[in-house]
Design a protein around this motif. Structure first.
Motif, PDB file in Angstrom:
ATOM      1  N   ILE A  89      -2.862   3.675   6.381  1.00  0.00           N
ATOM      2  CA  ILE A  89      -3.577   2.536   5.868  1.00  0.00           C
ATOM      3  C   ILE A  89      -3.181   2.575   4.204  1.00  0.00           C
ATOM      4  CG2 ILE A  89      -5.990   2.004   4.726  1.00  0.00           C
ATOM      5  CD1 ILE A  89      -7.255   2.173   7.186  1.00  0.00           C
ATOM      6  N   ILE A  90      -2.859   3.724   3.748  1.00  0.00           N
ATOM      7  CA  ILE A  90      -2.390   3.455   2.222  1.00  0.00           C
ATOM      8  C   ILE A  90      -1.140   2.696   2.260  1.00  0.00           C
ATOM      9  CG2 ILE A  90      -1.829   4.867   0.400  1.00  0.00           C
ATOM     10  CD1 ILE A  90      -3.693   7.020   1.056  1.00  0.00           C
ATOM     11  N   LEU A  91      -0.388   3.089   3.133  1.00  0.00           N
ATOM     12  CA  LEU A  91       1.074   2.370   3.238  1.00  0.00           C
ATOM     13  C   LEU A  91       1.082   0.894   3.576  1.00  0.00           C
ATOM     14  CD1 LEU A  91       4.218   3.072   3.517  1.00  0.00           C
ATOM     15  CD2 LEU A  91       4.037   3.022   5.957  1.00  0.00           C
ATOM     16  N   ASP A  92       0.141   0.794   4.398  1.00  0.00           N
ATOM     17  CA  ASP A  92       0.093  -0.791   4.888  1.00  0.00           C
ATOM     18  C   ASP A  92      -0.870  -1.721   3.883  1.00  0.00           C
ATOM     19  OD1 ASP A  92       1.844  -0.442   6.960  1.00  0.00           O
ATOM     20  OD2 ASP A  92       0.111  -0.104   8.437  1.00  0.00           O
ATOM     21  N   ARG A  93      -1.728  -1.022   3.244  1.00  0.00           N
ATOM     22  CA  ARG A  93      -2.751  -2.003   2.253  1.00  0.00           C
ATOM     23  C   ARG A  93      -2.558  -1.782   0.883  1.00  0.00           C
ATOM     24  NH1 ARG A  93      -7.338  -1.939   5.701  1.00  0.00           N
ATOM     25  NH2 ARG A  93      -6.644  -2.883   7.654  1.00  0.00           N
ATOM     26  N   VAL A  94      -1.935  -0.618   0.531  1.00  0.00           N
ATOM     27  CA  VAL A  94      -1.943  -0.484  -0.967  1.00  0.00           C
ATOM     28  C   VAL A  94      -0.571  -0.470  -1.412  1.00  0.00           C
ATOM     29  CG1 VAL A  94      -2.151   1.061  -2.961  1.00  0.00           C
ATOM     30  CG2 VAL A  94      -3.831   1.071  -1.025  1.00  0.00           C
ATOM     31  N   LEU A  95       0.570   0.277  -0.572  1.00  0.00           N
ATOM     32  CA  LEU A  95       1.851   0.438  -1.229  1.00  0.00           C
ATOM     33  C   LEU A  95       2.565  -0.751  -0.846  1.00  0.00           C
ATOM     34  CD1 LEU A  95       2.939   4.071  -0.307  1.00  0.00           C
ATOM     35  CD2 LEU A  95       2.062   2.910  -2.599  1.00  0.00           C
ATOM     36  N   PHE A  96       2.602  -1.310   0.397  1.00  0.00           N
ATOM     37  CA  PHE A  96       3.283  -2.337   0.880  1.00  0.00           C
ATOM     38  C   PHE A  96       2.691  -3.311   1.700  1.00  0.00           C
ATOM     39  CE2 PHE A  96       6.615   1.059   0.643  1.00  0.00           C
ATOM     40  CZ  PHE A  96       7.427   0.315  -0.263  1.00  0.00           C
ATOM     41  N   PRO A  97       1.468  -3.989   1.006  1.00  0.00           N
ATOM     42  CA  PRO A  97       0.800  -5.129   1.835  1.00  0.00           C
ATOM     43  C   PRO A  97       1.375  -6.405   2.353  1.00  0.00           C
ATOM     44  CG  PRO A  97       0.400  -5.307  -0.681  1.00  0.00           C
ATOM     45  CD  PRO A  97       1.533  -4.094  -0.311  1.00  0.00           C
ATOM     46  N   ALA A  98       1.001  -6.514   3.377  1.00  0.00           N
ATOM     47  CA  ALA A  98       1.713  -7.484   4.278  1.00  0.00           C
ATOM     48  C   ALA A  98       1.295  -8.805   3.868  1.00  0.00           C
ATOM     49  CB  ALA A  98       1.691  -7.075   5.582  1.00  0.00           C
ATOM     50  N   ARG A  99       1.075  -9.065   2.677  1.00  0.00           N
ATOM     51  CA  ARG A  99       0.827 -10.667   2.163  1.00  0.00           C
ATOM     52  C   ARG A  99       1.392 -10.757   0.850  1.00  0.00           C
ATOM     53  NH1 ARG A  99      -2.769  -7.919  -0.646  1.00  0.00           N
ATOM     54  NH2 ARG A  99      -3.963  -6.118   0.407  1.00  0.00           N
ATOM     55  N   GLY A 100       1.240 -12.004   0.493  1.00  0.00           N
ATOM     56  CA  GLY A 100       1.958 -12.356  -0.871  1.00  0.00           C
ATOM     57  C   GLY A 100       3.256 -12.849  -0.507  1.00  0.00           C
ATOM     58  N   PRO A 101       4.022 -13.309  -1.503  1.00  0.00           N
ATOM     59  CA  PRO A 101       5.245 -13.755  -1.451  1.00  0.00           C
ATOM     60  C   PRO A 101       6.180 -13.004  -0.762  1.00  0.00           C
ATOM     61  CG  PRO A 101       4.797 -13.291  -3.755  1.00  0.00           C
ATOM     62  CD  PRO A 101       3.501 -13.147  -3.080  1.00  0.00           C
ATOM     63  N   LYS A 102       6.001 -11.572  -0.878  1.00  0.00           N
ATOM     64  CA  LYS A 102       7.044 -10.434  -0.658  1.00  0.00           C
ATOM     65  C   LYS A 102       6.566  -9.984   0.937  1.00  0.00           C
ATOM     66  CE  LYS A 102       8.930  -9.530  -4.971  1.00  0.00           C
ATOM     67  NZ  LYS A 102       8.859  -8.714  -6.145  1.00  0.00           N
ATOM     68  N   ALA A 103       5.831 -10.686   1.618  1.00  0.00           N
ATOM     69  CA  ALA A 103       5.063 -10.086   2.749  1.00  0.00           C
ATOM     70  C   ALA A 103       6.367  -9.360   3.861  1.00  0.00           C
ATOM     71  CB  ALA A 103       4.292 -11.054   3.441  1.00  0.00           C
ATOM     72  N   GLY A 104       7.336 -10.307   3.867  1.00  0.00           N
ATOM     73  CA  GLY A 104       8.403  -9.912   5.160  1.00  0.00           C
ATOM     74  C   GLY A 104       9.090  -8.692   4.576  1.00  0.00           C
ATOM     75  N   ARG A 105       9.525  -8.497   3.477  1.00  0.00           N
ATOM     76  CA  ARG A 105      10.033  -7.466   2.693  1.00  0.00           C
ATOM     77  C   ARG A 105       9.067  -6.248   2.838  1.00  0.00           C
ATOM     78  NH1 ARG A 105      11.819  -7.037  -3.285  1.00  0.00           N
ATOM     79  NH2 ARG A 105       9.779  -6.179  -3.263  1.00  0.00           N
ATOM     80  N   ASN A 106       7.870  -6.430   2.522  1.00  0.00           N
ATOM     81  CA  ASN A 106       6.995  -5.299   2.473  1.00  0.00           C
ATOM     82  C   ASN A 106       6.946  -4.706   3.797  1.00  0.00           C
ATOM     83  OD1 ASN A 106       6.613  -5.122  -0.319  1.00  0.00           O
ATOM     84  ND2 ASN A 106       4.439  -6.162  -0.229  1.00  0.00           N
TER      85      ASN A 106
END
Lengths: 362, 326
Positions: B27-44
């Motif tokens: 959860i920490i990885l997906d929500r906090v460190l590299f959230p799958a939203r915003g302009p950099k979603a794909g890279r995250n």
């Protein structure tokens, strides 16, 4: 380069008899193909000739000598297996030389024999490779080379092409045919379930079924004059149609009235006493002709058409329990689907069977 | 707290701790460190997927590091100190070892063990595997041969102490000697040099079953057609065995051989219980046990010597096993 005689050969595993009464004379230089449905014992028969299975009845003679109790290595046979059976830890050269090495042949002699076989099969560039570095077709060539090196009296092939893909199978089949041509004196026995292989390679075909020999003959004999319904349906693809009927006119040719309405004249002589006999009329799918006339041997609705380009296979609606009637017409006939069609055939292309056996062989 | 409760609590904490760790860290990885939203979603998303395997590997890497790597480093460090562990003496422990005759005997004996036991076990195992293959009562024979595997080394040593007993009424060997030659009983474990082989035989007796089971499976894996082809090619049973079968299972033979070699370098029980390392039968593991808790610096130095001897065998073993899997 020898002839074989199988006399009353039988094989039983305990109580279960899988083969019996096998009588066959194979002449020097023949390529005999054993065909039959799976489980008919064709591989078992080959393995008995090879000496890998014990013969439980009858005599096997190679070159006039009874070899029943002779170990495989001394029978003068060589065998090519379906799975190639190459020794995985030996190079191609070592694989081919193994038998000669065991026989204590000189290095020079071995080398010569291996090189000669390698030349014949274009294996020269691969001699120092391990089998795993070869393609399926190359492996099978090595397996064939291994048997050539031994210069056996009889070559045995146990479904040698079954592990190859379709294109390679055709290529290797032609190679085997050429190989046979280049060694006209060698006797070969070839087991397959593929009837195209059987038809193209064989000088004579042995059809095995139900633990015995159904018919022995040249490929065209088997196709044109099958001894019984089993052979008739086994050779040729799709299988021959069988229509039940009754003989109504005898003589030089025979008129048969079929149970579902049609009738046909077959170029098969019958005796006066045969009138009224219940028979099965055999007609190959490739022999039917579409007709508009009143004389037809089959009438039905086309359910499925398979257009293969060069020809079209018609599957007619099933009538009762019997398998559907099939027709094979040259060219494209996709429009026939769903429509009623009447078929006839030339008298010389028809077969008559009474109680399973052809009327030609009474 | 009662032991039952303690056990239950440990299991609960362990299992739910694991689940909790994986859940929370993901959860920490997906929500906090590299959230799958915003302009950099794909890279995250890509980055998160690169990190994720390490989340799952971390507990194992951590535990192995704690319980395997740290002890190795720690032992080496400890071996550089004196008996009390206070004074740094460099390679002093190692130099002392080399100068001690018992250690040299132990090293020599250990090399004898390494040569004889894996060879003996593999040879007998292979022979047993081949000979029982086609027998109707082969499976019974195999179970009997395999049985010693189920006995602890100490238990096996006790059994063989009876066999070797210095008394014709108890010891099988002395009984046989008396019956055949009318000889006086003797203690076979005190015959210099050869007593080593009597001890090795116990381990061979235990390990033959292991070798047999593995090699038997390997022999069954050989394609039947290659054997039939060899028979048609004119090979006799011995040639089929040595030139067709054995080469095809060579990889497995090497794995069995090296596995037993590694075992040999670990087993101290047999020597420890049979002779205590006396009469010239000392080997490294039991020699190490002799020093343990008395002079830990010396004991860890021996342990290190053993590890250095095992390491190449181990590497070879793993390489072979991997090649087998391919």
């Amino acid at each position: 380069m020898a002839d074989l005689r199988l006399k009353d050969i039988a094989k039983a595993y305990g109580e279960v008899e899988v083969l019996s009464n096998i009588n066959l004379d194979i002449k020097k230089g023949e390529l005999i193909v054993f065909v039959g449905p799976s489980g008919c014992g064709k591989s078992t028969l080959l393995r008995m000739i090879a000496g890998l299975e014990r013969i439980t009845g009858g005599d096997l003679h190679i070159d006039g000598m009874r070899v029943n109790d002779m170990p495989p290595a001394q029978r003068g046979i060589a065998m090519v297996f379906q799975s190639y059976a190459l020794y995985p830890h030996m190079t191609v050269r070592e694989n081919m030389a193994f038998a000669l090495k065991l026989a204590g042949k000189s290095k020079q002699e071995t080398e010569q024999a291996v090189n000669k076989a390698a030349d014949m099969l274009q294996l020269g560039p691969y001699l120092d490779r391990l089998p795993k570095a070869l393609s399926g077709g190359q492996r099978q060539r090595v397996a064939i080379g291994r048997s050539i090196v031994r210069d056996p009296k009889v070559y045995l092939f146990d479904e040698p092409l079954s592990n190859l893909d379709a294109a390679l199978r055709v290529a290797t089949r032609i190679e085997i045919a050429q190989l046979k041509e280049s060694m006209p004196d060698s006797t070969m026995i070839y087991v397959t379930h593929d009837q195209v292989e059987a038809m193209t390679l064989a000088s004579r075909i042995v059809v095995l079924a139900g633990g015995g020999i159904s018919q022995v003959g040249t490929p065209l004999e088997l196709y044109q004059k099958p001894h019984n319904e089993f052979v008739a349906q086994f050779i040729g693809s799709p299988a021959m149609n069988l229509l039940p009927g009754e003989i109504v006119e005898t003589g030089e040719t025979t008129l048969v009235r079929l149970s579902d309405g049609g009738q046909a004249r077959a170029a098969i002589p019958t005796r006066e006493a045969d009138k009224g006999m219940q028979v099965n009329l055999g007609v190959r799918p490739e022999d039917v002709i579409v007709t508009e006339g009143d004389e037809f041997l089959y009438r039905g609705k086309v359910e499925i058409t398979e257009a293969l380009g060069e020809l079209t296979v018609l599957y007619f609606e099933k009538k009762g329990e019997a398998p559907p009637f099939l027709g094979k017409l040259p060219g494209v006939h996709a429009q026939l689907r769903g429509s009623p069609v009447k078929l006839r055939a030339e008298p010389e292309n028809l077969h008559l069977f009474h109680e399973g056996t052809s009327l030609l062989y009474r | 707290m009662s032991p039952v409760l303690q056990g239950a609590a440990t299991i609960l904490i362990g299992v739910f701790g694991c689940i909790g760790y994986f859940y929370a860290s993901n959860i920490i990885l997906d929500r906090v460190l590299f959230p799958a939203r915003g302009p950099k979603a794909g890279r995250n998303i890509n980055r998160a997927n690169q990190v994720r395997p390490w989340l799952f590997l971390f507990p194992a890497i951590f535990a192995l590091g704690l319980y395997l790597v740290y002890p190795v480093v720690g032992s080496f460090y400890r071996s550089l100190f004196d008996r009390a562990g206070d004074d740094f003496i460099g390679l002093g422990n190692y130099i002392d070892l080399i100068n001690e005759p018992t250690f040299r005997t132990a090293v020599f004996n250990n090399f004898l063990w390494i040569l004889v036991v894996p060879a003996g076990s593999t040879f007998f195992g292979l022979a047993a595997a081949q000979l029982t293959d086609r027998l109707r009562w082969g499976n019974i024979a195999k179970s009997l041969i395999f049985m010693p595997m189920a006995i602890s080394f100490v238990g096996a040593s006790l059994i063989w102490k009876f066999v070797y007993a210095n008394n014709a009424d108890i010891g099988l060997i002395n009984a046989a000697r008396e019956a055949l030659f009318g000889a006086e009983p003797l203690d076979v474990l005190q015959i210099p040099f050869w007593n080593n082989f009597f001890l090795m035989f116990i381990l061979i007796w235990i390990q033959t079953g292991f070798a047999m089971v593995i090699l038997s499976a390997a022999l069954r894996g050989i394609p039947e057609e290659t054997i039939e082809a060899a028979i048609i090619d004119g090979a006799n049973p011995f040639q089929v065995f040595f030139r067709i079968k054995v080469p095809q299972i060579m990889g497995t033979i090497v794995v069995v051989w090296t596995t037993i070699t590694i075992l040999v370098l670990k087993v101290f029980d047999i020597v420890y219980t049979m002779t205590g390392g006396n009469f010239g039968t000392q080997i490294l593991p039991s020699y190490m046990m002799g020093y343990m808790f008395r002079d830990n610096g010396r004991a860890t130095a021996v342990a290190f010597v053993i590890m250095v001897i095992v390491l190449p065998v181990m590497v070879w073993n793993i390489v072979q096993a991997r090649r087998e899997q391919r």
